[in-house]
Design a protein around this motif. Structure first.
Motif, short mmCIF file in Angstrom:
data_model
loop_
_atom_site.label_atom_id
_atom_site.label_comp_id
_atom_site.label_asym_id
_atom_site.label_seq_id
_atom_site.Cartn_x
_atom_site.Cartn_y
_atom_site.Cartn_z
N ARG A 1 0.78 -1.05 0.00
CA ARG A 1 -0.05 -0.01 -0.08
C ARG A 1 0.62 1.32 0.06
N SER B 1 -2.62 -3.85 -2.24
CA SER B 1 -3.00 -2.50 -2.98
C SER B 1 -3.77 -2.90 -4.34
N TYR C 1 -4.87 5.24 0.01
CA TYR C 1 -4.79 4.03 0.03
C TYR C 1 -4.38 3.21 -1.03
N HIS C 2 -4.33 3.93 -2.24
CA HIS C 2 -4.23 3.40 -3.50
C HIS C 2 -3.52 4.40 -4.58
N SER D 1 -8.09 -1.77 -6.60
CA SER D 1 -8.74 -1.24 -5.49
C SER D 1 -10.06 -1.65 -5.68
#
Length: 198
Positions: A95, A104, A150-151, A107
């Motif tokens: 991630r 990761s 997060y991505h 998504s």
């Protein structure tokens, strides 16, 4: 019925956009970590929309009594989730936000949202599709621009591709059953035809 549902989709889009705008204006302040509060609103919106879009698609199939559509949605959405979590397990990419997590790509939030959005567009046309795609894009942005990031862009593009691809595997455009009437008149006869198209 179709234009009425499209009208409700536009109202839903307006409400959601108003909530996001409210979040940006009211919470445009920084927290102790340097994150602006609107980023949290964006992230929370993505969390809700990733489920709300496919659930809305399912409700629309039921309101239209389009049970073939319900089945197509279930197959495409199930395939999307299976692919997303399988790829997370296989690729084991770290991630970007620095946590020690290796899930990761792709998504899953984005794949879920784009699965619902692409179903609405593919099955019922762009009157349903464009608001749903706009909301799915908000989900994708929330995964890269939220406070924790997060991505990566590639994660959300991969998720979107899986959601759209799964939909196109299982979904065909919806056509209402139609009655067609014809009348043929000549000197000696009159013929009325009625044809029911499935």
């Amino acid at each position: 019925m179709g234009s009425k549902l499209s009208y409700y989709m536009k109202i839903l889009l307006g409400i959601i956009m108003s909530i996001l705008l409210y979040g940006v204006v009211v919470y445009a302040q920084s927290d102790a970590l340097g994150h602006e509060k609107w980023e949290y609103v964006l992230e929370d919106s993505g969390d809700i929309l990733q489920i709300a879009i496919p659930v809305s698609a399912g409700l629309i199939t039921l309101l239209k009594e389009d049970y073939k559509g319900t089945k197509s949605l279930a197959l495409s959405y199930g395939t999307t989730l299976a692919l997303s979590y399988t790829f997370k397990h296989i690729t084991k990419l770290k991630r970007p936000e620095g946590r020690n997590r290796f899930d990761s790509f792709p998504s899953a939030h984005t794949s879920s949202a784009f699965s619902g959005a692409s179903f609405l567009q593919r099955r019922y046309g762009w009157n349903y599709g464009w608001p749903a795609y706009l909301l799915a894009t908000i989900v994708a942005v929330s995964r890269t621009e939220g406070p924790d990031g997060y991505h990566t862009v590639w994660d959300v593009l991969g998720g979107a591709a899986m959601g759209i691809g799964s939909t196109y595997l299982f979904t065909k455009p919806y056509e209402n059953p139609k009655l067609e009437f014809g009348l043929s008149v000549n000197r000696s006869s009159r013929i009325l035809t009625i044809r029911y198209i499935l």
